[in-house]
Each structure stands twice: as structure tokens, then as C-alpha cells.
Design a protein around this motif. Structure first.
Motif: not given
Lengths: 1123, 119
Positions: A207, A247, A249, A252, A264, A268, A272-275
Motif C-alpha cells: 500500500h 487504480r 483493488a 500496490k 484523501q 480520512e 488508513p489506506q497507506y503503509q
């Protein structure tokens, strides 16, 4: 070309089956080139389930290969037929190697052909030896294909390994494991932007977001990284920009713009959608990037698992490192070849000419020097950095003349206002012995990278937009560049080999340059940023911990401006309209327009206008001087103002597209319109529409299902074809490099356009294909054609919406304009005097529509020169922006009636005793001939404003509520009923149409200073309940007089006329109740407003009826003023 | 494109000679997604990354039939002559190969020496 050939082939096939046996009878006449023969073989080997399919590009390639192979084999067999030496077998594993050499044994695959598939296939009539010959060739082809693809793979890996950053991959990953933030610093060419995401991917991160300052970089990086990570056709690597997203599902790594990531975060906050987050190009110090860093700095403690990589050129690294509590830095050397720097300061020679124009001679001298010093067979192009477009065209003219003389140069301009096709030319190659000379703005410093540059000329200048918060004006000014920019420019000469950089300034100048460019946050308007900060609740913008804080004055101006615009309230909290504006990725004024428009069911036209005003002007510069273009464009021009012209252009274009799509490109070219901008408008329009729908301001589009299954099928087929075309285009790799013609005309003459167009005519217009895939053309066309049927009323309402959206960006025509030449028309804004119309402005050619001396007005008492003229036709210009280059220009203007607009929009209206003198926002004075009509208008405007405001508030509040509760749209109970909107529109239109003669004048500075009586002087209160509805009056604390509403202050203006004039009475008989009394004008109106006998019609009726009888008893009787 | 299911990589193929690394999605002689082609050796295969055609595959390499080392198909690393042999094994057993191959290997040796001399 594939398609025609295929069709031809198919036509033949039926006949082939009958003719084939004839071939069998005469095998000696076998001809591989005969289309029928080929067809027959294709039928057998290239079926749909086969590796190569009939009619595909692959099939074409095969036959080309086949022909080469035939020639080669013919050569070989005639050359030698040698006895192969008997190999000796050493070890068991190799014991079974075939002893007679055959190249076939070197191929590790095999094809299942007709003979292995049985003898019943369609190829049964073919001679077996020919079939096996064909198979052999096919085998070689497949082997060749494997080798080719593997070669590419190996080359790719070699190149990746050779990048300077390759040595640092592990170190970066290791550092990231131990720290939350890592700074990767490396100069252009070190490979950080393409490699770091791949290292993360290889290390198992899934992510990853990588931000880029520019949209174009998102697309090109996603493509490159996808290709390098061997998932070019997969979905591991994607991008997301304003209009497009690849983009899914499975993605990566996603490349996205900074602005989008911020949005974004808005949704949020903990992301939370990214590492891992890679923030690229932080050194460029873009506004959004600086803000993002601030947001991240706060977010990191809350997300200890989130990793951040800041990537920067080796500029000011410690700034970034220390901002994130001394984050570790991994520094990667760049890959630059040595560059010789030549300082060539310009002598004072041009100061003699004293003209403002740039002297092109120093640049020509460099061209000459290169010609003298380097032989033409040594390749290497020249990149010249100039400050702006005017400078480019000056040098272009001179260099072109030189190029014609020497035949050794192709001169090309490069700047953002060029058409896309012309910009692309800089990537084409010059013919042998000729060099490219690219004249560029600083766009080539970082945004555009051109290969093959060996020489750089650096003028040392840059034109940058700066913002003047006082005058609310953007200024394009020339500055010396920074040392960092100078180094960046120099570096462009050493990307492919050793280079030379000519600096047209002295080394001492260089030493005096600022080390770094001024960050954007210090030189632009911060309205949008402050609005975004408010909506993200990051606290007071004044104290936000920016990496380097913006000037305090800019923040204050932005807050005031947002308050003026109604986006923030007096406590600086976001208003409902403000929070909606924060969602719209546009200028506040344009966002306001959309919100207002959607209320009056003018959403469709407003969407188009808002989109049109948010992109660069679609009119090409070269077409300005072109008479044919001007003539062709004329029918589209609107004398209402530029937004309407743009509106017409867009609508006409949509019509052209839906009628004869292939011609839209030509249509645009004839009118000097850059089609790319229209595509952008269409995209933006769609995005705006979705936003309005999301916010419940626009009813979601009803999906117009085609009536019958046939048309549904038809539609599906059409889309399939379009998809296929798009795929083909993408596989074709898009544009290929061309060889430039020697006499390439940098100014993109028309012949040139025609030429390139005819070259492209056979190819697919990929923009058109994308457009049709993305948009519902039918819907757009419906909107466009309904635009043609806009009624006068709708148009007037639309203007009102634009005006209210654009307020306070208003300009008043100078009083003497009617006596001036067209080009000398002057306008004044509140903060800036003496602005002029932009040459592209529709009023620049027809300023008379702005003059009050129409045929009707001339008969009146107006003086000859038009100054201080009584007229009911005074107009103001509402403009989208004020841009100063060599002059302050008003950009994108609409004309609006002055009095009514000011009464409806102004944040402050001050009156004298009888309301015949009004001052709007402290700078425009209106003197009405007739106090009675003045009071009447004022009262109506008060009522309309309250009504409009409350309708808007209710609508926005309801939407906010709905969103909170996530309720489905409930069409049964709109906050504002259609009847109410209709009534409001009707009244507004009546109000706008009012014909009241008045004078309009900009107050002088002195007058503006001494405008108010002040609270010490007790003026007459209009103690006439009902004069201004039932507002409660209170003395105004600073201006004096009485505050009627938050914007209207009664009787606070100083005046040199008789203080008692407003108390002079004359006898009057009320037409309704028959009351006969001496009245002042105000008393008369107050009586009329409340007369019990008055018929309840007209604008006042609706309001008058439900008003509870509050303090009104006194009014039903004659009233005496007590001075 | 987004909806397309991608072949899941089974693992990473790594050439034991040149360290070329790429994800493979199939090992064997019958490449998936096509019936028209069979392979003459047990190969490590990935979907051809340079083509949008799902059926197109790319052979990365296989095991040397002499020493069983995993090698890629790069001519610097191995050759195929009815079976896969890595270049070191070819050189050791050069006499087992027909002259055409021997000449080729000689030529390549010279060429790669020049190649490696380059900085």
C-alpha cells in the motif's frame, strides 16, 4: 495498415477454397507472397485460439519476418553445403545430442500444427512440404520473439542495476525499517522517482502512495514503473489524478498528485489506506507540498505504523530532515557528465537602445560560437532558458533568421501556452547535421526533460507569479533566478554526455543569487489553502507549523477574503457554503457560482461556465492575429462577456462532436481553439457535476436507458469498438518521434498545422475516443442544445449568478471611457486604479456596450463627455482574475447592471437621509435622481437578499444534514420548494429590470476617508417601521447613522447638502386609503408599504401578508416626523 | 484492465549465473493460456510483460541438464541444443557439440570479453 488488409483478405477467402486445388496441381508456381496463399495458411495456423491471430499486428510482423527469413535462407543454401564434423560425446547427459546440426534443435518450443491436429482441418489441401516450411518459419519467429522479449527484460534489469540509486536500495529499506521518516536526496538522473517505489514493492509493501507535484508526472511515472516492474499490463502500479484513475483493488503503488492526497486526508484524516507514503520533489516547495508536510508531521505520532519517504534534490536537505525531528538522510549521487560553465555577462550595449525588449544578440552569439567550435556531425542540441513568452518570441525571430541563413538549426519554442502538439515537437529529432535550438521557459528546468541536450544557455531570469495581497492582484514579474535553479538549468546539459552551459551573467551575479527559490507559499494567494485548512480542522492557519511559515499578511488577507466571500463567518468558522466550497477543487468564486446556479436550476450552463473558467484559455495565441480565425470565431462571441463566449464555444464544439466527431479537431483549428482545453473543460465539468450530485445540490442524472434491446446492443458495440481503439493506441505506444523539417516553423503556422493534421488523419483521434468513453455525449449534447434555448430571463439570471459568484471582483469603467480609443479603455477596481481589458476580452473590441451613452441615454441630461451622467444603464465588470504583466489586466469579464448588482451583493451599503445617495463597499457612489425609487429599490433589495440567503442556507443546511445522517435523497421534501425558487427568480428579474436613472462614480481616496458622519453626530433615524421591512434599527457604532442590517447602514453619510432636506414634506394623497397629508418621501413609502387598503400584489405582497402586525398600528394613521 | 485477474507469481526466478531476477507464474512444458505451443524443456515462465495478449508468455530459463543449475535463457548464461546447457558446462564439454555450436560459443567468448572490458 492492418484493418484494410484484413478486410481484403476476408473478401478473398471464399474464393480461395475453390482455387486452392489449382495450386496443388502446379506446385512449382507456389508463391508465398500471394495473398490467397497467405490467407489459406493463416486460416490453418492463425486461428482465434492460436498463439498468433489472423489480422493482428502480430500476424503482420510474422509475414515481415517470414520474408526476411526467406531471403536469408536463400543466401545461406546457395553459399555452402558443408559436411558437419562428427561431435564426440564426453558425458552421459550430453550423449543424446543430435549429431547432425540443424538450427531447429536450438529452439526450445514446438507448435501444434494441422498435421498434429489431424488431417481434417481446413488446411488439408495444402502441400505438406509447404506446410512444414511454413511451420519451420513460424517456429523461428516464435523463437525470435522469445529472444526479443527476453532481451528487453535483461536490458531493463541491466539498466536498473546501473542506476546510481541501485547501490542504495537496501540502505533505504533498512533505514526505513528503523525510522518512520527517511529523506532520500539525489539529483536528477539518479533514478529515485522510478526505483524507490519498486524497492518497496520488492520488499513486500503493498500500500504505497507516491505523490507528485504534477499530474503529467503521475502518468508517466506510473507507466515507467509499471513497465520496469514488468506489470505494464497488470494493475500493480497505477495512478490517480484529477480526471483519471487506473487504480484498482490490486494496485500496490499509486502515483497521485499532492492535491489529491490532501483530499484523501480530508476524508480520512488518518490515511488508513497507506503503509508507505513517498513525497517526491519536496525541494520544489509547492504550496500543497509544504502543507502536506505540515499535515504529516502532525499525523505521524498518531500513525506509528505509517512510513514516510521524502524525496528531494540535493537542495536544503537539512531543512526537511530537521522538520521531521532529524530524520536520517540517504544521499545518492546524481549521474551527470562534466559540464563546462562559460560566463558571458551581457555588456551594457543594449542599455543604449533603452527599449524594454530583450536583446537577442547575446543568444545568437552562442549559436554562432557553437557552429564555429563544434563540427555539425557531433550531435547535441541547445536548450535556452528565457524568462517568458515575449522573450521567447523575440529570440525566436532572431534565431530563425540565423537558422535560415546557416541551415544548421531548427528553432523551437517551449512554454505552457503552446498547443500540446507544438510542445511535443521538442521531442522530435533534428535531421543529421542540424541541431535543435529549444527556447524554453523554466518549464524545461524540472517539468519537461528533453534528451540529447548538450548545450544550455541560461539567461539567469525567470518570470514568476507573485501575489500582492493589498491589491489582490497577481503579478507576473521578472526575477533573477536562484543558485539552485541555475544549477538545475546547467545540469540539463550533462544528462547524456559532457556538456557546456553558457551563463549570460557574471560569476559575481551568480554569487549574489539567492541560494534557493522563494517557496510558493510566500508568493501566492492563500485563499484556497486557508479554506482547505479550515475544512480539515487543522486549527488556526496563523499558527499552523509550516516548514516555513507564509507571510502573516497573506494569511490575514485570505481570511478576510473568505469572510467577504461568505465562506467563513465572523468567528472564522466555516459556513455551510464554505464547507461545500472546500470540497470543490476550484477558485472560491467559481465554486460559489456553481452552488448559486444549482439553486436556480441553472446547473447545466453554470457547470459549463465554471469548467471553462477553471482551465487555461482555449484560444491560441497565434490565432489572435489571424483574421480567418477571428472571423470564424466571431459568431461564438457573446457581448455579455467572456464566460458566455467560452460557454458558446464549448456548446458549439459538443454539437460538432455529436454530429461529426472526426471534424472537431479541424473545427477547433479553424477557430484558433486549442481542443485539448475543451477536453479538459469536459472532464472538469463532469467532475463538478458529480460533486454537486454528491452534495445533493443536483439531482443525480436519470440514466436514460435506450428504449429497445437493439439500441442497447448498438450502444454496447460502439463502446466495445472505442475500448478496442483505445487499447490499440496504448499498445502502439502513442506518439512516435518524428524527424523535424529543417525549416520547421516554430510559430506553428497554419500550413504546418494542416500538414501535421493530414499526417494524422488516418490515425485514430485518441482524444476523441477517450472523450466518448468518458462522457455521455448524448447528455452533453442535450445540455449544449438546451443552452441555445436559454431565455432572456434565464440569461439574466445566469448573469446574476455569475455576478454574485464573482463579487467582490468588480471593476467600474472610467468616466471618460466613451471618449477614448478602444484600446485605451480604463477600469478601476476597489484596490487598483487604471486596469485594462485583456486583449482577448470580448469587450476589448466592442467597448461601446459598456458605455452608458446608448441611443436612449443620449437624450437625457448627461454631459457630453459622459462623466457623471444620469443613466439607468451603468454597468460594472465582474472579472475572474486580475493579472499584472506589463499592465494590470482584467481577465474573463462579464458586464452586469451596476445599481442592482451592488444593492444585491455589496457587503456594505451606506445611505444618506433620503437614500438618494448610496455608497457601496466604501468605494462606489450611486446618486439616484429620485429618492422615492431609491428607497423602494433598497427595500426590495433588502427583502430579496434575505429571501435568497435563507433559501440558500436552508438548502445547504439540509444537504449537510442529509450527509451526516447518510440518508437517501428524499425528493418529497426539498428544503426550498420549486415554487419558492420560481417566485424568487421572478422577483430578482423584476428587480434587475428596474429602470432608475442614477450617477455612478468611484469615490476619490479623500472622499472615501471622510465618508461617514461618525457616531458622535446624531442623524435622523428612519423611525418609520416598515420602511425597511421590520428590521430593528440600532445606531452604528463607527459609521454613525443606523444599522438596518449587517450590511445596510442608514443615514451615515456625510453630506454637504441641507441636513433637513429629508424632512421637507409635500401634500400627497394615498391612492388606496385616500389619506391626504404632507409627507416626506420616506414617510410616503412607509405608509404605502403598510397601507391597510393597498392591494396585495406586486413584489411586496408575498412578504406583507404573513408579517405579524408588530408595532404597525401607528402606521395606519397619518404620521408626523419630529425632527 | 483493473478487473483482469493477473496470474499469481509462484515465486521469483533467479539465474544462478547472472542473477537476473523475475517473478515466474508457471513451471513446465505446457504454457497456460495457450494450446498452440508446447515447450521442449521444463521451463520457468512468466506472462510476457511487454504484451497485452494474455496468452503470450516469456520463457525465463530452466535447469542445466548437466549441472542442474537454474539458468536464464540469456546467451551469456546458457544455450539450448535439444536440451538446456549452461555456458560453463558447454565450455567444459565443448567437444560434445557440433561445430556450428562450437563456433558460436567461440565467437561469443570474444564478444563478451570485449563487452566486459567496457567500463
Amino acid at each position: 495498415m492492418p484493418p484494410p488488409r484484413t478486410r481484403e483478405g476476408r473478401d478473398h477467402r471464399d474464393r480461395d477454397h475453390h482455387r486452392a486445388p489449382r495450386k496443388e496441381e502446379a506446385p512449382e508456381k507456389w508463391d508465398w507472397n500471394c495473398p490467397e496463399t497467405r490467407c489459406l495458411l493463416e486460416d490453418v495456423f492463425f486461428r482465434d485460439e492460436d498463439y498468433i491471430r489472423r489480422g493482428s499486428e502480430e500476424c503482420q510482423k510474422f509475414w515481415a519476418f517470414f520474408e526476411r527469413l526467406q531471403k536469408y535462407q536463400h543466401l545461406k543454401t546457395s553459399q555452402k553445403e558443408k559436411d558437419p564434423g562428427q561431435p564426440k560425446h564426453g558425458i552421459a547427459a550430453l550423449a543424446d545430442l543430435p549429431c547432425t546440426y540443424d538450427p531447429r534443435y536450438r529452439i526450445n518450443l514446438s507448435i501444434l500444427g494441422p498435421d498434429t491436429r489431424g488431417r481434417h482441418g481446413p488446411g488439408k489441401g495444402l502441400p505438406p512440404e509447404r506446410v512444414s516450411e511454413f511451420r519451420r518459419a513460424l517456429l523461428h519467429y516464435l523463437d525470435f520473439q522469445q529472444k526479443q522479449a527476453f532481451g528487453r527484460l535483461a536490458k531493463l534489469q541491466r539498466e536498473r542495476a546501473a542506476l546510481p540509486i541501485a547501490q542504495y536500495g537496501n540502505r533505504i529499506l533498512q533505514t526505513l525499517k528503523e525510522h518512520q521518516v527517511v529523506v532520500v536526496a539525489g539529483d536528477t538522473g539518479c533514478g529515485k522517482s522510478t526505483q524507490v517505489p519498486q524497492y518497496l514493492l520488492a520488499a513486500g509493501f503493498s500500500h504505497v502512495a507516491c505523490t507528485q507535484p504534477r499530474r503529467i508526472a503521475c502518468i508517466s511515472l506510473a507507466k515507467r514503473v509499471g513497465f520496469e516492474s514488468l506489470s505494464q499490463y497488470g494493475s500493480q502500479v497505477g495512478y490517480q489524478i484529477r480526471f483519471e484513475s487506473t487504480r484498482s483493488a490490486a494496485t500496490k503503488i499509486v502515483f497521485l498528485t499532492v492535491g489529491l492526497l490532501l483530499r484523501q486526508i480530508q476524508c480520512e484524516p488518518r490515511l488508513p489506506q497507506y503503509q508507505v507514503l513517498i513525497v517526491d520533489e519536496v525541494h520544489e516547495r509547492h504550496l500543497h507540498n509544504d502543507f502536506l508536510l505540515g499535515v504529516l508531521q502532525r499525523l505521524l505520532p498518531q500513525r506509528p505504523d505509517l512510513k514516510v519517504i521524502l524525496m528531494s534534490a540535493t537542495i536544503n536537505i537539512s531543512l526537511f530532515s530537521s522538520y521531521f525531528s532529524h530524520a536520517p538522510v540517504v544521499q545518492v549521487p546524481g549521474r551527470l557528465f562534466p559540464i563546462t560553465v562559460v560566463y558571458q555577462p551581457q555588456e551594457a550595449e543594449q542599455s543604449a537602445s533603452k527599449s524594454e525588449k530583450l536583446d537577442p544578440r547575446p543568444f545568437l552569439r552562442v549559436l554562432e560560437a557553437i557552429d564555429n567550435k563544434y563540427p555539425p556531425e557531433e550531435r547535441g542540441d541547445l536548450l535556452v532558458f528565457l524568462s517568458g513568452m515575449a522573450e521567447i518570441s523575440t529570440v525566436l525571430d532572431a534565431a530563425q533568421a540565423y537558422a535560415t541563413l546557416t541551415q544548421r538549426w531548427v528553432v523551437l519554442p517551449l512554454h505552457s501556452a503552446l498547443s500540446v502538439a507544438d510542445q511535443d515537437k521538442v521531442f522530435d529529432v533534428a535531421p543529421a547535421g542540424v541541431r535543435k535550438c529549444i527556447l524554453s521557459t523554466n518549464i524545461a528546468e524540472t517539468s519537461v526533460t528533453i534528451d540529447g541536450i548538450r548545450f544550455v544557455v541560461d539567461s539567469g531570469k525567470v518570470k514568476e507569479m507573485s501575489y500582492d495581497p493589498q491589491a489582490k492582484l497577481q503579478r507576473l514579474q521578472e526575477f533573477w533566478i536562484s543558485q539552485a535553479s541555475a544549477e538545475q538549468r546547467k545540469g540539463r546539459a550533462g544528462r547524456t554526455g559532457p556538456g557546456v552551459c553558457y551563463r549570460l551573467y557574471a560569476e559575481s551575479d551568480y554569487d549574489a543569487f539567492a541560494p534557493y527559490p522563494v517557496p510558493e507559499i510566500r508568493r501566492v494567494a492563500l485563499d484556497a489553502l486557508v479554506l482547505q485548512m479550515k475544512s480539515m480542522s487543522v486549527g488556526d492557519p496563523r499558527t499552523f507549523p509550516f516548514i516555513e511559515p507564509p507571510p502573516a499578511a497573506s494569511v490575514e488577507t485570505a481570511i478576510l477574503y473568505l469572510q467577504d466571500q461568505g465562506a467563513l463567518d465572523s468567528s472564522e468558522a466555516l459556513t455551510p457554503i464554505g464547507s461545500l466550497l472546500a470540497q470543490l477543487p476550484v477558485d472560491v468564486v467559481i465554486g460559489k457560482m456553481m452552488i448559486l446556479g444549482s439553486m436556480f436550476s441553472l446547473a447545466e450552463p453554470v457547470l459549463t461556465i465554471a469548467a471553462a473558467l477553471s482551465v487555461q484559455s482555449p484560444f491560441t495565441r497565434s490565432a489572435q492575429s489571424n483574421l480567418d480565425c477571428a472571423t470564424a470565431r466571431r459568431p461564438l462571441e457573446s457581448d455579455q462577456g467572456d464566460p458566455f463566449t467560452l460557454f458558446n464555444v464549448f456548446n458549439a464544439w459538443v454539437q460538432v462532436k455529436s454530429e461529426r466527431s472526426g471534424n472537431s479537431r479541424k473545427w477547433c483549428r479553424r477557430r484558433g481553439v486549442e481542443e485539448h482545453r475543451l477536453y479538459e473543460m469536459a472532464n472538469l465539468r463532469r467532475q463538478f457535476k458529480e460533486l454537486l450530485e454528491d452534495h445533493g445540490l443536483l439531482r443525480g442524472a436519470q440514466v436514460v436507458a435506450p428504449r429497445d434491446s437493439y439500441s442497447r446492443l448498438q450502444q454496447r458495440r460502439e463502446r466495445q469498438t472505442l475500448h478496442q481503439l483505445k487499447r490499440q493506441h496504448e499498445e502502439g505506444g502513442g506518439r512516435r518521434r518524428k524527424v523535424l523539417r529543417l525549416q520547421e516553423d516554430g510559430c506553428s503556422s497554419d500550413e504546418d498545422h494542416e500538414g501535421s493534421a493530414s499526417q494524422r488523419a488516418d490515425s485514430v483521434d485518441i482524444q476523441d475516443v477517450k472523450f466518448k468513453l468518458r462522457h455521455n455525449l448524448e447528455q452533453l449534447q442535450a445540455a449544449a442544445s438546451s443552452a441555445q434555448d436559454l431565455t432572456r430571463d434565464q440569461l439574466a439570471l445566469l448573469k446574476l449568478v455569475l455576478g454574485r459568484g464573482l463579487y467582490p471582483q468588480l471593476a467600474v469603467p472610467d468616466a471618460f471611457n466613451s471618449g477614448r480609443k478602444d484600446s485605451d479603455q480604463i477600469f478601476h477596481t476597489q484596490a487598483k486604479q487604471g486596469t485594462v481589458l485583456h486583449p482577448t476580452c470580448v469587450f476589448a473590441n466592442s467597448p461601446e456596450v459598456l458605455h452608458t451613452q446608448g441611443p436612449e441615454a443620449s437624450g437625457r441630461e448627461g454631459s457630453q463627455d459622459g462623466k457623471d451622467q444620469m443613466s439607468c444603464k451603468h454597468q460594472l465588470l465582474a472579472f475572474v482574475s486580475l493579472l499584472e504583466t506589463n499592465k494590470p489586466y482584467l481577465v474573463n469579464c462579464v458586464r452586469i447592471p451596476a445599481l442592482q448588482s451592488l444593492l444585491l451583493f455589496s457587503r456594505s451599503i451606506d445611505t444618506n437621509g433620503d437614500c438618494s445617495r448610496l455608497v457601496a463597499d466604501g468605494w462606489l457612489e450611486l446618486q439616484l435622481a429620485d429618492s422615492e425609487s431609491a428607497v423602494r429599490l433598497l427595500a426590495t433589495s433588502l427583502r430579496l437578499r434575505a429571501h435568497w440567503e435563507s433559501a440558500l442556507d436552508r438548502q445547504l443546511a439540509q444537504q449537510a444534514q442529509r450527509r451526516k445522517l447518510e440518508q437517501e435523497e428524499d425528493p418529497e421534501s426539498p428544503a426550498v420548494s420549486p415554487q419558492e425558487v420560481a417566485a424568487l427568480s421572478r422577483e430578482l428579474l423584476q428587480f434587475m429590470a428596474a429602470k432608475v436613472p442614477y450617477r455612478l462614480r468611484r469615490l476619490t481616496g479623500l472622499e472615501a476617508q471622510n465618508l461617514y458622519v461618525g457616531p458622535q453626530t446624531i442623524t435622523t433615524a428612519p423611525s418609520l417601521p416598515g420602511l425597511f421591512g421590520n428590521s430593528i434599527l440600532s445606531p452604528h457604532p463607527t459609521k454613525g447613522g443606523y444599522a438596518v442590517s449587517d450590511y445596510l447602514t442608514y443615514n451615515c453619510l456625510t453630506s454637504d447638502t441641507d441636513l433637513y432636506s429629508d424632512c421637507l414634506r409635500s401634500f400627497w394623497t394615498c391612492p388606496h386609503c385616500g389619506l391626504h397629508m404632507p409627507f416626506t418621501p420616506l414617510e410616503r413609502i412607509a405608509h404605502e408599504n403598510t397601507c391597510p387598503e393597498a392591494p396585495s400584489d406586486g413584489p411586496g405582497s408575498e412578504e406583507a401578508a404573513p408579517v405579524p402586525t408588530q408595532k404597525t398600528s401607528a402606521l395606519q394613521r397619518p404620521y408626523h416626523c419630529q425632527p | 484492465m483493473a478487473s483482469e485477474a493477473e496470474p499469481h507469481p509462484l515465486g521469483m526466478f533467479k539465474c544462478q549465473l547472472c542473477a537476473l531476477t523475475a517473478p515466474y507464474s508457471y513451471v513446465g512444458q505446457k504454457p497456460p493460456d495457450t494450446q498452440a505451443v508446447v515447450l521442449l524443456e521444463e521451463s520457468y515462465i512468466m506472462k510476457d510483460p511487454f504484451s497485452s495478449d494474455k496468452a503470450r508468455f516469456l520463457i525465463l530459463g530452466s535447469r542445466c541438464s548437466v549441472c542442474s543449475r537454474l539458468v536464464c535463457v540469456d546467451p551469456e548464461c546458457s544455450l539450448f541444443y535439444s536440451k538446456r546447457v549452461c555456458l560453463p558446462c558447454v565450455q567444459k564439454n565443448i567437444s560434445a557439440f557440433p561445430q556450428e555450436i562450437q563456433q558460436d560459443v567461440e565467437k561469443r567468448k570474444g564478444a563478451s570479453k570485449k563487452h566486459s572490458n567496457r567500463p
